[in-house]
Design a protein around this motif. Structure first.
Motif, PDB file in Angstrom:
ATOM      1  N   GLN A  35       0.824  -1.195   0.000  1.00 41.90           N
ATOM      2  CA  GLN A  35       0.000   0.000   0.000  1.00 41.90           C
ATOM      3  C   GLN A  35       0.867   1.257   0.000  1.00 41.90           C
ATOM      4  O   GLN A  35       1.927   1.295   0.634  1.00 41.90           O
ATOM      5  CB  GLN A  35      -0.922   0.021   1.227  1.00 41.90           C
ATOM      6  N   LEU A  36       0.412   2.274  -0.701  1.00 34.51           N
ATOM      7  CA  LEU A  36       1.112   3.554  -0.707  1.00 34.51           C
ATOM      8  C   LEU A  36       0.992   4.180   0.678  1.00 34.51           C
ATOM      9  O   LEU A  36      -0.112   4.378   1.182  1.00 34.51           O
ATOM     10  CB  LEU A  36       0.481   4.480  -1.752  1.00 34.51           C
ATOM     11  N   ALA A  38       0.505   6.479   3.826  1.00 30.96           N
ATOM     12  CA  ALA A  38      -0.282   7.708   4.001  1.00 30.96           C
ATOM     13  C   ALA A  38       0.626   8.921   4.127  1.00 30.96           C
ATOM     14  O   ALA A  38       0.271  10.019   3.667  1.00 30.96           O
ATOM     15  CB  ALA A  38      -1.171   7.576   5.228  1.00 30.96           C
ATOM     16  N   THR A  39       1.782   8.741   4.740  1.00 32.03           N
ATOM     17  CA  THR A  39       2.707   9.868   4.907  1.00 32.03           C
ATOM     18  C   THR A  39       3.174  10.415   3.569  1.00 32.03           C
ATOM     19  O   THR A  39       3.389  11.629   3.421  1.00 32.03           O
ATOM     20  CB  THR A  39       3.935   9.429   5.728  1.00 32.03           C
ATOM     21  N   MET A  41       1.362  10.103   0.687  1.00 36.46           N
ATOM     22  CA  MET A  41       0.201  10.697   0.033  1.00 36.46           C
ATOM     23  C   MET A  41      -0.043  12.106   0.550  1.00 36.46           C
ATOM     24  O   MET A  41      -0.492  12.989  -0.188  1.00 36.46           O
ATOM     25  CB  MET A  41      -1.044   9.814   0.242  1.00 36.46           C
ATOM     26  N   ARG A  46       1.550  10.299  -5.577  1.00 38.10           N
ATOM     27  CA  ARG A  46       0.427   9.466  -5.988  1.00 38.10           C
ATOM     28  C   ARG A  46       0.846   8.092  -6.500  1.00 38.10           C
ATOM     29  O   ARG A  46       0.026   7.190  -6.606  1.00 38.10           O
ATOM     30  CB  ARG A  46      -0.383  10.189  -7.077  1.00 38.10           C
ATOM     31  N   ASP A  47       2.108   7.931  -6.843  1.00 39.35           N
ATOM     32  CA  ASP A  47       2.577   6.630  -7.318  1.00 39.35           C
ATOM     33  C   ASP A  47       4.091   6.556  -7.212  1.00 39.35           C
ATOM     34  O   ASP A  47       4.763   7.561  -6.962  1.00 39.35           O
ATOM     35  CB  ASP A  47       2.134   6.370  -8.763  1.00 39.35           C
ATOM     36  N   ILE A 108       3.380   0.944  -7.492  1.00 41.99           N
ATOM     37  CA  ILE A 108       2.407   1.137  -6.426  1.00 41.99           C
ATOM     38  C   ILE A 108       1.766   2.513  -6.542  1.00 41.99           C
ATOM     39  O   ILE A 108       2.440   3.509  -6.817  1.00 41.99           O
ATOM     40  CB  ILE A 108       3.098   0.954  -5.049  1.00 41.99           C
ATOM     41  N   SER A 109       0.438   2.557  -6.385  1.00 41.78           N
ATOM     42  CA  SER A 109      -0.296   3.821  -6.475  1.00 41.78           C
ATOM     43  C   SER A 109      -1.515   3.759  -5.558  1.00 41.78           C
ATOM     44  O   SER A 109      -1.767   2.754  -4.901  1.00 41.78           O
ATOM     45  CB  SER A 109      -0.740   4.091  -7.914  1.00 41.78           C
ATOM     46  N   GLN A 110      -2.294   4.853  -5.547  1.00 41.71           N
ATOM     47  CA  GLN A 110      -3.511   4.880  -4.743  1.00 41.71           C
ATOM     48  C   GLN A 110      -4.528   3.851  -5.231  1.00 41.71           C
ATOM     49  O   GLN A 110      -5.388   3.395  -4.473  1.00 41.71           O
ATOM     50  CB  GLN A 110      -4.124   6.277  -4.784  1.00 41.71           C
ATOM     51  N   LYS A 111      -4.442   3.479  -6.505  1.00 43.95           N
ATOM     52  CA  LYS A 111      -5.398   2.536  -7.082  1.00 43.95           C
ATOM     53  C   LYS A 111      -5.015   1.089  -6.825  1.00 43.95           C
ATOM     54  O   LYS A 111      -5.808   0.177  -7.091  1.00 43.95           O
ATOM     55  CB  LYS A 111      -5.522   2.784  -8.588  1.00 43.95           C
ATOM     56  N   GLY A 112      -3.805   0.859  -6.338  1.00 42.71           N
ATOM     57  CA  GLY A 112      -3.352  -0.497  -6.092  1.00 42.71           C
ATOM     58  C   GLY A 112      -1.926  -0.687  -6.573  1.00 42.71           C
ATOM     59  O   GLY A 112      -1.212   0.276  -6.830  1.00 42.71           O
TER      60      GLY A 112
END
Length: 234
Positions: A35-36, A38-39, A41, A46-47, A108-112
């Motif tokens: 998972q990306l 949170a820190t 993001m 974003r990726d 790796i990105s917010q989408k997976g």
């Protein structure tokens, strides 16, 4: 023997047989996606991408891994944590499970996350694919370091007399990495190399020690090759 830095990342295997055969690569089942963080993001990221080499033993267990490049260092931890939980199928040489090496690219990105095998490629190509900016962590090439690694402890391969009598001879080129502590990491050969000679060459090289390569006063990870000659090869 002279150790040369290279800009090639091998996808290879070694086996302890006396004859050539067919090779089936490692199988990977992604059971957990990284998972990306949170820190990251929160900073607007974003990726990103992490490239890693893995060793999978004959029982399908992850024997070793080495991060080769990362667009951001904070991506390394979630990617490593994920790959340590994945399920692996061992490579096979003539149907027999063997220790083998595989290079993976983890996007790796917010989408997976997308995990793919990366082909044998130059370091510059790999780093360029990391992203438009310089990667936060990477393998360095010979032209980018200030001081090359120096071998401070070496042992010759043990060449069995039975193999010599059977005419098993030739030159074996081992690809490996020298980490920031001067240790040999992920030694491997191309899958079409003579299996027995490959095994004894790799076993010897694992015992070698180096003064690490330096860049801007700091030790860095580099790719290298070492060639061994067996029999009456010059």
């Amino acid at each position: 023997m002279k150790t040369l830095l290279r800009s090639v990342l091998p996808l290879v295997v070694a086996s302890a047989a006396f004859a050539q055969g067919t090779f089936e690569s490692i199988g990977v089942e992604v059971t957990v996606e990284p998972q990306l963080p949170a820190t990251l993001m929160m900073t607007g990221l974003r990726d990103g991408r992490v490239v890693v080499a893995i060793d999978v033993d004959a029982e399908g267990k992850l024997a070793d891994f080495l991060v080769l490049a990362a667009s951001h260092r904070d991506l390394i931890r979630p990617c490593v944590s994920a790959l340590q939980s994945w399920t692996y199928r061992p490579a096979r040489y003539d149907g027999v499970p063997v220790l083998a090496q595989l290079q993976l690219s983890i996007d790796i990105s917010q989408k997976g996350a997308v995990i793919s095998r990366t082909p044998v490629e130059s370091l510059s190509d790999m780093v360029e694919r990391i992203g438009p900016r310089r990667s936060d962590y990477q393998v360095w090439s010979a032209r980018e370091i200030d001081h090359q690694p120096v071998a401070i402890f070496t042992v010759p391969p043990r060449y069995a007399e039975d193999a010599r009598k059977q005419g098993v001879k030739g030159r074996i080129k081992v690809h490996f990495y020298i980490d920031e502590k001067g240790a040999v990491r992920m030694p491997a050969v191309h899958a079409d190399a003579e299996p027995y000679l490959s095994s004894v060459a790799i076993k010897a090289l694992r015992e070698w020690k180096f003064e690490p390569a330096m860049r801007r006063g700091k030790p860095v990870l580099v790719a290298a090759t070492q060639e061994f000659a067996f029999g009456d090869e010059p």
